[in-house]
Every structure is written in C-alpha cells, then in structure tokens.
Design a protein around this motif. Sequence first.
Motif, PDB file in Angstrom:
ATOM      1  N   ILE A  23      -3.380   4.820   8.446  1.00  0.00           N
ATOM      2  CA  ILE A  23      -3.795   6.427   8.330  1.00  0.00           C
ATOM      3  C   ILE A  23      -2.610   6.985   8.644  1.00  0.00           C
ATOM      4  O   ILE A  23      -2.106   7.003   9.856  1.00  0.00           O
ATOM      5  CB  ILE A  23      -4.885   6.595   9.405  1.00  0.00           C
ATOM      6  N   GLY A  24      -2.178   7.755   7.559  1.00  0.00           N
ATOM      7  CA  GLY A  24      -0.984   8.637   8.050  1.00  0.00           C
ATOM      8  C   GLY A  24      -1.167  10.087   8.342  1.00  0.00           C
ATOM      9  O   GLY A  24      -0.382  10.894   8.779  1.00  0.00           O
ATOM     10  N   SER A  31      -6.429  -1.788   0.668  1.00  0.00           N
ATOM     11  CA  SER A  31      -7.028  -1.270   1.711  1.00  0.00           C
ATOM     12  C   SER A  31      -8.544  -1.028   1.936  1.00  0.00           C
ATOM     13  O   SER A  31      -9.013  -0.520   0.656  1.00  0.00           O
ATOM     14  CB  SER A  31      -6.281   0.152   1.792  1.00  0.00           C
ATOM     15  N   ARG A  79      -4.400  -8.240  -1.393  1.00  0.00           N
ATOM     16  CA  ARG A  79      -4.403  -7.437  -0.401  1.00  0.00           C
ATOM     17  C   ARG A  79      -4.910  -5.900  -0.807  1.00  0.00           C
ATOM     18  O   ARG A  79      -4.584  -5.661  -1.921  1.00  0.00           O
ATOM     19  CB  ARG A  79      -3.162  -7.032   0.359  1.00  0.00           C
ATOM     20  N   PRO A 102       0.962  -1.276  -0.117  1.00  0.00           N
ATOM     21  CA  PRO A 102       0.076  -0.061   0.062  1.00  0.00           C
ATOM     22  C   PRO A 102       0.900   1.282  -0.034  1.00  0.00           C
ATOM     23  O   PRO A 102       2.173   0.892   0.277  1.00  0.00           O
ATOM     24  CB  PRO A 102      -0.865  -0.061   1.208  1.00  0.00           C
TER      25      PRO A 102
HETATM   26  C1  LIG Z   1       1.391   5.022   5.013  1.00  0.00           C
HETATM   27  C2  LIG Z   1      -0.067   5.131   4.805  1.00  0.00           C
HETATM   28  C3  LIG Z   1      -0.899   5.859   5.028  1.00  0.00           C
HETATM   29  C4  LIG Z   1      -2.107   5.871   4.421  1.00  0.00           C
HETATM   30  N1  LIG Z   1      -3.000   6.805   5.117  1.00  0.00           N
HETATM   31  C5  LIG Z   1      -4.356   6.816   4.789  1.00  0.00           C
HETATM   32  C6  LIG Z   1      -5.380   7.355   5.138  1.00  0.00           C
HETATM   33  O1  LIG Z   1      -5.267   8.502   5.948  1.00  0.00           O
HETATM   34  N2  LIG Z   1      -6.637   7.392   4.589  1.00  0.00           N
HETATM   35  C7  LIG Z   1      -7.181   6.229   3.664  1.00  0.00           C
HETATM   36  O2  LIG Z   1      -8.232   6.527   3.321  1.00  0.00           O
HETATM   37  N3  LIG Z   1      -6.070   5.615   3.342  1.00  0.00           N
HETATM   38  C8  LIG Z   1      -4.812   5.601   3.699  1.00  0.00           C
HETATM   39  N4  LIG Z   1      -4.101   4.772   3.224  1.00  0.00           N
HETATM   40  C9  LIG Z   1      -4.226   3.811   2.285  1.00  0.00           C
HETATM   41  C10 LIG Z   1      -3.972   4.214   0.725  1.00  0.00           C
HETATM   42  O3  LIG Z   1      -4.836   5.009   0.338  1.00  0.00           O
HETATM   43  C11 LIG Z   1      -3.823   2.957   0.022  1.00  0.00           C
HETATM   44  O4  LIG Z   1      -2.732   2.096   0.289  1.00  0.00           O
HETATM   45  C12 LIG Z   1      -3.661   3.207  -1.487  1.00  0.00           C
HETATM   46  O5  LIG Z   1      -4.810   3.853  -1.949  1.00  0.00           O
HETATM   47  C13 LIG Z   1      -3.431   1.979  -2.712  1.00  0.00           C
HETATM   48  O6  LIG Z   1      -4.462   1.258  -2.329  1.00  0.00           O
HETATM   49  P1  LIG Z   1      -4.357  -0.281  -1.812  1.00  0.00           P
HETATM   50  O7  LIG Z   1      -3.836  -0.191  -0.486  1.00  0.00           O
HETATM   51  O8  LIG Z   1      -5.752  -0.909  -1.782  1.00  0.00           O
HETATM   52  O9  LIG Z   1      -3.392  -1.068  -2.814  1.00  0.00           O
HETATM   53  C14 LIG Z   1      -2.773   5.032   3.996  1.00  0.00           C
HETATM   54  C15 LIG Z   1      -1.544   3.962   3.413  1.00  0.00           C
HETATM   55  C16 LIG Z   1      -0.417   3.889   3.871  1.00  0.00           C
HETATM   56  C17 LIG Z   1       0.624   2.929   3.603  1.00  0.00           C
END
Ligand SMILES: Cc1cc2nc3c(=O)[nH]c(=O)nc-3n(C[C@H](O)[C@H](O)[C@H](O)COP(=O)(O)O)c2cc1C
Length: 509
Positions: free
Chosen positions: A479-480, A334, A332, A99
């Motif tokens: 969530i970053g 998110s 996987r 992700p």
């Molecule tokens: C370090 C990090 C912070 C992230 N922060 C958020 C966030 O604040 N809100 C959110 O909806 N998704 C967040 N995500 C998820 C990403 O949006 C997601 O990984 C990206 O869209 C790619 O999709 P996938 O994880 O399904 O491959 C975060 C992912 C990572 C790795």
Amino acid sequence: MPELRQSIAQHYHERTKYDPETIASRTHRLDWAKQPVPFKEYKIGSSFDLKPYIQEKPENSSNFETQWWYRLSRLLLCSYGLTAKMPSMGSAVYLRAAPSAGGLYPAEVYVISRGTPLLPPGLYNYQCRTHSLVHYWESDVWRALQEACFWHPSLEATQLAIIITAVFYRSAWRYEDRAYRRIFLDAGHLLGNIELAGALCDYRPHLIGGFVDEAVNELLYIDRQQEGAIAVVALADLLDIKQNLPKLQTALPSATETDYPEIPDGELLKYFHKATEIQAGVVNKFHSPPARLEKSLEDKYNFPFCQKISTVTTPINWGEKLQQLEVTILKRRSTRAYNGDYLTFEQLKALLDFTYQPQNYVAQNLDISPDYFDLNLIETFVAVSGVEGLETGCYYYAPQAQELRQIRFKNFRRELHFLCLGQDLGRDAAAVLVHTADLKTAVARYGDRVYRYLHMDAGHLGQRLNLAAIRLGLGVSGIGGFFDDLVNDILGIPADEAVLYLTTLGRPR
Ligand SMILES: Cc1cc2nc3c(=O)[nH]c(=O)nc-3n(C[C@H](O)[C@H](O)[C@H](O)COP(=O)(O)O)c2cc1C
C-alpha cells in the motif's frame, strides 16, 4: 536561534504527505488521453530472443551455451518478466514478476555487457513483451560505467550489469509528485527479485547506488527529461571463481540541499530528483570492506515494561534447488481482497524470518547477507488485527533480538481502513507491516539521495514479504497511499519515524 531549514528530501516528504484535510484537493481526474505506455520501443538494433531458453530446463545439458542463455533468460523473466495477462476495457494489461503501484511499471531494465563470448559488448534493453534483449548500442561502454560508478570494485571483476531506470511520467501521470516515492518502492521490489532470481541462476548481484547520474544517463542514451538511472547492479557469475567477491559497499552520499526555491506542485518530483543526483567531479570512494554496512548490534527501540514475544522459528522451505522459489516468483500476485480470517502466529513468524533473517537460509543456498543500501536506517512496526495467539495491537519488530515488542494494545481494523485511504485491504488484513525511517538521521548520513535508498530498501523488504506470503498460501499487497502522520499517531509509532511503506498480509478472499 533561527530554525535550520529542512533539506529538500524532508521538504519533499512533508509536501507529498496525504492528509484527510487536503486529500480531496489532491485527487485529480486521470487524463486517459495521456495514459503512458509502460514499454519502450526501439526502431533500430538487433534482437536476442530469450524465449527458447525458458521453455525447458537444460538439466542434463552440458552445453555451456545453452546453460548460459538459460540462466540469463530465467534471471530476467523472474525479475521483471511478464507473468500474467489481464483483460481490460477491451484490450489487455500485462502484469509482471515484480509488483508496481497502480500497475504503471515506471522501471526499465537494461543489461550492459562488457563483451562475453555470447553477448557482444554494448547496451541492451530488456523487452518484456517479447522476452528478448534488444542490442541498441554496440560499442563497449564498460569503462564509462566503471568511471560513472566511482570504480566500484564489483565492476572490475564482472562481465554483465543491470541498470534500472525510471520513466517518471508513467507513475506521475496518476500519482503526481508523490509518484517519486512509489517509483523507488517499485524499484526495490524489482531489486528483491533480482537478488533472489540471482540465487536461482548462480549470479550474485552487487548493488551500486552511488554513481554520477548524468554519466550513467548519457551512457544509456536516455532522454534525461523523461527517464533517469536509479540503480546499477553488477552481476557476478558465481560459476566463475574470479567473480566470487566479498560483500561491498552499495551507497554513497549526495549533497544536502537546503537552499531551494519555491517549487510549484507538479514540478516537485523533477526538482527533487535532480537534487538527489551525484554530480560529476565529486570525489567519492567505495570502501571495501564496507564502512557502514555492518548490521548495528542493537535494535533501535526497547520500551520499558513492554511485552516481548520471540519470533524465532523454522525457516520457510523453498524446495529442492530452490524450485519453489521460482514457482513462487512466477505466480506471485497482489491480493485484491482479504476474507478477514486470522493468520497463525507461526505464519507471521515465518514471514518475518524470511524477510529479516537471511542468515537462516544459508542451507538453502540463499545469500546470508544480500545487498541493501543501508538497512540500519529502516525500522519495522506490525499492526496486528488477527493473528492467533497474539494480542491485537501495534508491535515494534526487533530484528536483532528477533522479537516483537508491543507498544499499543487495541484492535486497529477500523483505523487501518481509514489510514489506508479507505481501502478494504487495510481493514481486512490480519497484519499490516509498516516500514519507517528517521529522515533527519538518514539525510545526515547520505544527503538527500538517501530518500531513494530508503524507498528501494523498503520495497526490497516488501518483495521478500510478498514471496514468503505467496509461498505460505497467504495473501499480500503493498500500500503506497496512506495518511502519513496519522499512521504514527494512531499506531503509536514515534513521530520522528517517517512512514515509507505499508504491506498488508492476510487470507485471500
Ligand atoms: C509500491 C506499491 C504500492 C502499491 N499500493 C497499492 C495500493 O495502495 N492499493 C492496492 O490495492 N494495491 C497496491 N499495490 C499493488 C499493485 O496494484 C499491484 O502490484 C499491481 O496491480 C500489479 O499486480 P500484481 O502485483 O498482481 O502483479 C501496490 C504495489 C506496489 C509495488
């Protein structure tokens, strides 16, 4: 007595905190004309196509060559390969095995070959769009890599290494100076994949965080204004007895900078990155066995009279020959919304078990002690909003004792919504895991570079949580963005603990 000035890592952390008072002035309009492209292109170089080796598993093939390519192809696919294509504004966005905050993918993956019978010496960039390696530099750079990595013992025995770099602007375009945090969290997720994909393909990745930055950047021929090496991984081939190495030290300290000038917004990320570099000419040495890597025997927090609940459980089953691990990595995603339903306590225990108790997975052929930079510096808290049989509230997770220690009773759903900058994921999650570190202690141990180590370790733990959740049919998302100090205040987390990363867990809608 005058107060000692904070180091640049502490300064950076303070400066990039989100706060309800200032968040509005922080949110800038995205300049779509300058949207970064998350891929690198090479005009010259020969290409090694890895696609033929992912289609079919050469189970019965005794052909060494096919097996060798199959392992490398699978390792890269499961680490950072493209695993989904999403339509977006008339074109397509590609998602990857790891992700990435905002889907911006600041990391690049390079493979360095010492010269194996099948992969000639030199530098390769992993091209995830075509699942291929582009051989863009054909001379041997292994010795230069060893030198840049202070002769890390793993590079003596191995033939292949991965280098992860960050293309800073890809993430800074959206997150500005705070992007530095997310870049390293992302890289940690990627390292978690490399670790677990390694187990699928008989590689043992040895992590190296201490290296002379300039030397590694030069060796890769990257534009140092745009891109920087952030982690080196020596890939030990477990099918070669000589490459079965002991656990080695991973992290080395950098300097601690307290004498920094006024740094304008927008320039902080670059300044800070430079300050966390290890300079050429510095004397450093990796110890074997590692000097600091033994787990501390005591959990950091033990609150008197708090309720303690054991989390000992049955390990997650990853299927025969870890087949389900591969399936999980490749599928996987998110979670974009939770339905607010409860998790069972068994599920929460299983998530914690896979993430923090790798010794329980030896029977499934996973490494009992995978490489991190220094997990002793990281603490875990769990805000429980909906777990059957577990009172709502905030708990400290004690990994040595394998128990949850309750520190606050309350249902935090409403507050979590706010803390996660109004994201529904925070409100509707059944549990939110919080990773923290005492920055002052961490900087005292490893200098300002520790900021990188902490975020990569937190991301790595986050990736294990992600995969465990997906295997259990649950939802998960990192969530970053969060109101830093309020997370401590509201959840009752000690004020010295800097919040690094949140992971939400729940039932997908
Ligand atoms: C370090 C990090 C912070 C992230 N922060 C958020 C966030 O604040 N809100 C959110 O909806 N998704 C967040 N995500 C998820 C990403 O949006 C997601 O990984 C990206 O869209 C790619 O999709 P996938 O994880 O399904 O491959 C975060 C992912 C990572 C790795």
